[in-house]
Scaffold this active site. Sequence first.
Site, PDB file in Angstrom:
ATOM      1  N   LYS B 175       0.851  -1.186   0.000  1.00 60.41           N
ATOM      2  CA  LYS B 175       0.000   0.000   0.000  1.00 60.41           C
ATOM      3  C   LYS B 175       0.889   1.238   0.000  1.00 60.41           C
ATOM      4  O   LYS B 175       2.053   1.172   0.415  1.00 60.41           O
ATOM      5  CB  LYS B 175      -0.953   0.018   1.189  1.00 60.41           C
ATOM      6  CG  LYS B 175      -0.341   0.124   2.568  1.00 60.41           C
ATOM      7  CD  LYS B 175       0.040   1.493   3.039  1.00 60.41           C
ATOM      8  CE  LYS B 175      -1.112   2.474   2.962  1.00 60.41           C
ATOM      9  NZ  LYS B 175      -0.627   3.792   3.507  1.00 60.41           N
ATOM     10  N   THR B 186       9.624   1.354   1.537  1.00 61.35           N
ATOM     11  CA  THR B 186       8.524   2.125   0.969  1.00 61.35           C
ATOM     12  C   THR B 186       7.436   2.219   2.025  1.00 61.35           C
ATOM     13  O   THR B 186       7.680   1.926   3.189  1.00 61.35           O
ATOM     14  CB  THR B 186       7.959   1.454  -0.286  1.00 61.35           C
ATOM     15  OG1 THR B 186       6.949   2.306  -0.822  1.00 61.35           O
ATOM     16  CG2 THR B 186       7.328   0.106   0.050  1.00 61.35           C
ATOM     17  N   GLU B 265      -1.137   9.971  -4.925  1.00 58.45           N
ATOM     18  CA  GLU B 265      -2.346  10.765  -4.680  1.00 58.45           C
ATOM     19  C   GLU B 265      -2.570  11.769  -5.811  1.00 58.45           C
ATOM     20  O   GLU B 265      -1.712  12.598  -6.098  1.00 58.45           O
ATOM     21  CB  GLU B 265      -2.224  11.480  -3.335  1.00 58.45           C
ATOM     22  CG  GLU B 265      -2.392  10.496  -2.170  1.00 58.45           C
ATOM     23  CD  GLU B 265      -2.025  11.066  -0.819  1.00 58.45           C
ATOM     24  OE1 GLU B 265      -2.286  10.389   0.175  1.00 58.45           O
ATOM     25  OE2 GLU B 265      -1.482  12.178  -0.778  1.00 58.45           O
ATOM     26  N   ASN B 388      -5.061  16.078   0.215  1.00 56.48           N
ATOM     27  CA  ASN B 388      -4.233  16.361   1.372  1.00 56.48           C
ATOM     28  C   ASN B 388      -4.622  17.605   2.148  1.00 56.48           C
ATOM     29  O   ASN B 388      -4.156  17.816   3.259  1.00 56.48           O
ATOM     30  CB  ASN B 388      -2.767  16.432   0.958  1.00 56.48           C
ATOM     31  CG  ASN B 388      -2.249  15.039   0.689  1.00 56.48           C
ATOM     32  OD1 ASN B 388      -2.260  14.210   1.583  1.00 56.48           O
ATOM     33  ND2 ASN B 388      -1.859  14.774  -0.541  1.00 56.48           N
TER      34      ASN B 388
END
Lengths: 394, 394
Positions: B175, B186, B265, B388
């Site tokens: 993820k 990561t 994102e 965000n």
Amino acid sequence: LPELPDTPFHQPAILPRGFHCASRNCGLKRDGPDLSLFVSDVDAAAAAIFTRNQFPGAPILLGRETILAGRLRAIVVNSKVSNVANGEPGLDHARRMAAAAAAEIGTTPDRVLVSSTGVIGIPLPIERIVNGIRGMRAELQNDPLVGAVGMMTTDSHPKVLSVTAGNATISWVAKGAGMVEPNMATMLVYVFTDAALDAPALDAMLRNAAHVSFNMLSIDSDTSTSDTCAILANGLAGDVDHASFQTALTNGCIAMAEILARDGEGATKLLRIHVRNASTESDARGVAKSIVNSPLIKTMAFGADPNVGRILMAIGKCFSARVRPETTAASINGIVVLENGLRTDFDEAALRLSLRGDPVEITVSLGVGDAAATAFGCDLTAGYITENAAYFST
Amino acid sequence: LPELPDTPFHQPAILPRGFHCASRNCGLKRDGPDLSLFVSDVDAAAAAIFTRNQFPGAPILLGRETILAGRLRAIVVNSKVSNVANGEPGLDHARRMAAAAAAEIGTTPDRVLVSSTGVIGIPLPIERIVNGIRGMRAELQNDPLVGAVGMMTTDSHPKVLSVTAGNATISWVAKGAGMVEPNMATMLVYVFTDAALDAPALDAMLRNAAHVSFNMLSIDSDTSTSDTCAILANGLAGDVDHASFQTALTNGCIAMAEILARDGEGATKLLRIHVRNASTESDARGVAKSIVNSPLIKTMAFGADPNVGRILMAIGKCFSARVRPETTAASINGIVVLENGLRTDFDEAALRLSLRGDPVEITVSLGVGDAAATAFGCDLTAGYITENAAYFST
């Protein structure tokens, strides 16, 4: 205007005695001035600092030679095209700009500083610029805004400032809204003063001032190929006290850095990041820059969303800084949000309201020493994306 | 799936023999699974690398202890809350997660790796998690997607991959979509294999693979406090050729890094930045990271706007890298846009069309040596801002 104690800013800004400017449209932009000329009545002592980017534009290469003599009469600058990555022809074009301005005002090309700002890597339309310079002498006047307008690229407004230092005046004319993490200078900042100071003194004072202002400014972490910050002192106001001059110069540079930050591409607010009690100044500067450059901090400021854990993330990714979670504290606009490396039980509604304001001021205490630094930046919004996704084409 | 020669990816992805997983909603997210359990039938040799962020989460602190033994039976992970900056209670909660999972599957807590991902700095709802773990053993099954779903935060899809290495299978469950510039690991990447390999071999191979994959990945330049990459080898498929296993592992890690990058994102496309002919590997990696992190490059990729001078800017701001303008060349998707540090006379319409595609591949040749590196990232869009600016509240 920023609130800086003991620094009486002129409102509106003026040019110091003996300085004049003009601007024109010479055909680079569709509308509005794209060419500015700044002239001192007499030769001025001068100093300048330039970008550290390894692909400096032709005006930077020429400017580094020109400034060696420590004397300038004029600055000529165009916007829209930056004259970077144009090879030998680019350098020749920068020299022709200097020569055209020198001929227009009656000096030699080695007394003219040249700047170009805008798109990288396309040829400078030198004929339009040379033609544009012709006749500008007759248009020289005293309002710094006129010169500032011709330098604008994505700036939403022209940037000028002036301040009194003893008998002398110090004035700033600047531009810059994107590709701004100067690291030696800012986008284009010209400082004019009628104080009598020699070139070595100016150079030292300019570096001191830039260290805590333009070199702590980051709009988007990208360092331009054209950054230039120059100061010209024509002496018409006579001697000044060096210490008070330095204070006024530093305060004005900080004020101008904040003006540039607040007008960052797409920005809605200024970010001021103070780091205190760091082990070294380098740690303090690094942590402040890490926070001011973090996209997650920048979007938090934009969204007024109290996701304060992101402050720890941005401190913690400074791998070489001395950081101890148990001594780390932080506040946002005076509201303590972290203590001993832990989130406090702060009033979330109050913080949310406060984050909606401008500026957003984050103060971090690392608790491991007594070094400090402040960085300046802005929030990150969809406006930045829009401006930069199609800048070349517009 | 990425096109990697000699690496036959399974479609759909599977778990290697002897591995099973389950996921559940335990009340952290409004909808969808928020808790996953991965189990090996027998103890597996294991290695892991963790974030270098100086504010590591409690699961990282515990994981660093656990992995010392080089053996794991299970991984338990929750999404929505990251258990970072929670002090001693946070560490206690991480230990309780391990104990609950160990009790459920019949092992000891020191054989369980724990991860938590989500908002930083708020307490972990440990009772919900402990209750949620109860009974998961009966739900263990073979589809890695089931486990991947429970780990998702802003991911738009679950991330799994599997590949054959001799008689063995290697499978990735991952993820990560924001706060991703790993620098040691990561976000969360779990690698499962039925190959027989000991912990030191796994550790070396995992570090080799991460060096050119997850450690060259940056979605937004922000380094998480929770990054974890772990590999478990239960040996059920017997011995494997180490060299071919390393190749398959590395290729799979690169493929997974690209899957994570493409799902950054707000991202609409993958960026692959190749730097060749650098003086040192460190220069090559630094320049590739500078380009992949530049907001002006990222918005150029999003806007499909051929503002190629920005590539020079992003190379040139690597102050310590050996760069010579006259030997610098670059291409975008095979179209040569820079030669000898100058913009070429490329077909702008063709480039514009090509930039609209996915991926955008920028190849830079520095012309000063023979070191190389590749970085992985994504474009920057208004979607990143939207996600965000209000992540905490949603």
